[in-house]
Scaffold this active site. Structure first.
Site, short mmCIF file in Angstrom:
data_model
loop_
_atom_site.label_atom_id
_atom_site.label_comp_id
_atom_site.label_asym_id
_atom_site.label_seq_id
_atom_site.Cartn_x
_atom_site.Cartn_y
_atom_site.Cartn_z
N ASN A 8 -2.45 -3.77 -4.70
CA ASN A 8 -2.00 -2.44 -4.71
C ASN A 8 -3.00 -1.51 -4.20
O ASN A 8 -3.84 -1.27 -5.10
CB ASN A 8 -1.50 -2.25 -6.27
CG ASN A 8 -1.10 -0.81 -6.27
OD1 ASN A 8 -0.93 -0.04 -5.38
ND2 ASN A 8 -0.92 -0.37 -7.55
N TRP A 9 -3.07 -1.19 -3.18
CA TRP A 9 -4.03 -0.42 -2.54
C TRP A 9 -4.06 0.93 -3.13
O TRP A 9 -4.85 1.81 -2.80
CB TRP A 9 -3.77 -0.62 -0.82
CG TRP A 9 -4.25 -1.66 -0.26
CD1 TRP A 9 -4.78 -2.85 -1.04
CD2 TRP A 9 -4.47 -1.95 1.17
NE1 TRP A 9 -4.99 -3.87 0.08
CE2 TRP A 9 -4.85 -3.14 1.44
CE3 TRP A 9 -4.16 -1.13 2.17
CZ2 TRP A 9 -4.95 -3.82 2.54
CZ3 TRP A 9 -4.26 -1.69 3.57
CH2 TRP A 9 -4.78 -2.90 3.65
N LYS A 10 -2.74 1.47 -3.74
CA LYS A 10 -2.72 2.57 -4.03
C LYS A 10 -2.94 3.74 -3.17
O LYS A 10 -2.71 3.64 -2.04
CB LYS A 10 -3.79 3.11 -5.41
CG LYS A 10 -3.58 1.89 -6.57
CD LYS A 10 -4.21 2.11 -7.83
CE LYS A 10 -4.00 1.03 -8.76
NZ LYS A 10 -4.45 1.11 -9.99
N HIS A 85 5.28 1.40 -11.77
CA HIS A 85 3.66 1.35 -12.28
C HIS A 85 3.61 2.51 -13.05
O HIS A 85 4.10 3.68 -12.89
CB HIS A 85 3.07 1.62 -10.71
CG HIS A 85 1.54 1.47 -11.06
ND1 HIS A 85 0.77 2.31 -11.49
CD2 HIS A 85 0.66 0.22 -10.74
CE1 HIS A 85 -0.56 1.63 -11.52
NE2 HIS A 85 -0.33 0.63 -11.01
N GLU A 87 1.04 4.54 -13.31
CA GLU A 87 0.93 5.85 -12.69
C GLU A 87 2.16 6.63 -12.08
O GLU A 87 1.76 7.86 -11.85
CB GLU A 87 -0.55 5.60 -11.45
CG GLU A 87 -1.59 4.86 -12.05
CD GLU A 87 -2.58 4.21 -11.06
OE1 GLU A 87 -1.99 3.89 -9.65
OE2 GLU A 87 -3.51 3.70 -11.48
N GLU A 154 1.28 -4.97 -17.21
CA GLU A 154 -0.24 -4.28 -16.91
C GLU A 154 -0.13 -3.42 -18.37
O GLU A 154 0.23 -2.35 -18.15
CB GLU A 154 0.07 -3.44 -15.64
CG GLU A 154 0.15 -4.17 -14.36
CD GLU A 154 -0.39 -3.44 -13.14
OE1 GLU A 154 -1.40 -4.05 -12.55
OE2 GLU A 154 -0.03 -2.14 -12.90
N GLY A 160 -7.84 -0.06 -14.12
CA GLY A 160 -8.80 0.70 -13.44
C GLY A 160 -10.11 0.94 -14.18
O GLY A 160 -10.84 1.92 -14.16
N SER A 191 -7.67 -4.60 -14.11
CA SER A 191 -9.08 -4.84 -14.28
C SER A 191 -9.45 -6.37 -13.70
O SER A 191 -10.13 -6.82 -14.21
CB SER A 191 -9.73 -4.50 -15.31
OG SER A 191 -9.72 -3.07 -15.48
N GLY A 212 -5.64 -3.94 -8.23
CA GLY A 212 -5.91 -2.87 -7.67
C GLY A 212 -7.29 -2.62 -6.96
O GLY A 212 -7.33 -3.16 -5.84
N GLY A 213 -8.25 -2.02 -7.85
CA GLY A 213 -9.32 -1.76 -7.26
C GLY A 213 -10.08 -2.89 -6.49
O GLY A 213 -10.61 -2.74 -5.29
P1 PGA Z 1 -6.82 -2.50 -11.24
O1 PGA Z 1 -5.30 -1.74 -10.79
O2 PGA Z 1 -6.77 -3.90 -10.71
O3 PGA Z 1 -7.77 -1.43 -10.41
O4 PGA Z 1 -7.07 -2.23 -12.55
C1 PGA Z 1 -4.45 -2.61 -11.19
C2 PGA Z 1 -2.95 -2.05 -10.96
O5 PGA Z 1 -2.94 -0.49 -11.28
O6 PGA Z 1 -2.01 -2.20 -10.38
#
Ligand code: PGA
Length: 227
Positions: A8-10, A85, A87, A154, A160, A191, A212-213
């Site tokens: 997930n590159w956001k 998600h 977010e 999640e 994050g 994470s 994500g990150g």
């Molecule tokens: P993260 O994000 O790996 O940076 O914690 C995961 C996500 O939001 O899908």
């Protein structure tokens, strides 16, 4: 058995050139099955065996400014789409909206990746977490053939933050989701990095990862997908 690892590159990277470069540096013959989810605006530029979107709208066309429909994703041969998600939930997506998106995706034969875990806190025990997830899963999967949906657990506090849930907790929650909802694949996200990925992938019922990150660093992500 191959597990599913979703990147997930956001809202990254900031140019199409960098997005193409990042995609081209991810192994296409990884040991696990990999899906890259770039921002919508780069979907048509990315060439990779499995590409996914980060969100979609539940109507296929019409007066809906700024939205992206499943028909448009289908036209670009997109195979997966993240929905719900945390977010997006934080900016107003409700369980009912998420359910509409899932129905729309399944009609278009695109696999939804339903994220649950919004509203959980680090101090909750497994039973309390299950209680919160039940609401999100009951509503999100309402009227849906859950075996066609990937669910990503999640915990919002782990996203994050550099603080991941324990692999044993992820395993317990995966067992619950599979047993109660007949979901075929349950991912863990929050994470995940090249150091802890193997501890999650080793769990029998954790079907893969949502990253994500760490998915923005090619070297690190290649380590995760090749475990
Ligand atoms: P993260 O994000 O790996 O940076 O914690 C995961 C996500 O939001 O899908």
């Amino acid at each position: 058995m191959k597990k599913l690892v979703v990147a997930n590159w956001k809202l990254n990277p900031t140019t199409a050139k960098d997005a193409v470069k990042l995609a081209s540096s991810i192994n296409i013959k990884a040991k696990n099955k990999v899906v890259l989810c770039p921002p919508t605006i780069y979907l048509s530029s990315i060439s990779y065996p499995n590409v996914g979107a980060q969100d979609c709208f539940w109507k296929t066309s019409g007066a809906f400014t700024g939205q992206t429909s499943v028909s448009q994703l289908k036209d670009l041969k997109i195979k997966y789409c993240i929905v719900g998600h945390s977010e997006r939930r934080a900016t107003g997506d409700t369980d009912q909206m998420i359910n509409g998106k899932i129905h729309s995706l399944l009609e278009a034969k695109i696999t939804p990746i339903l994220c649950v875990g919004y509203g959980t806190t680090v101090l909750q025990d497994d039973l309390e977490v299950v209680d919160i997830l039940k609401h999100q899963l009951d509503a999100g999967l309402n009227g849906v053939d859950a075996s066609k949906v990937v669910v990503a657990y999640e915990p919002v506090w782990a996203i994050g933050t550099g603080k991941n849930a324990s692999p044993e907790h992820a395993e317990k929650i995966s067992i619950f989701i599979k047993a109660k909802y007949k979901v075929g694949t349950v991912l863990y996200g929050g994470s995940v990095n090249a150091n802890n990925a193997k501890d999650f992938l080793r769990q029998q019922n954790v079907g893969g990862l949502l990253v994500g990150g760490a998915s923005l660093k090619a070297g690190e992500f290649n380590g995760i997908i090749n475990y």
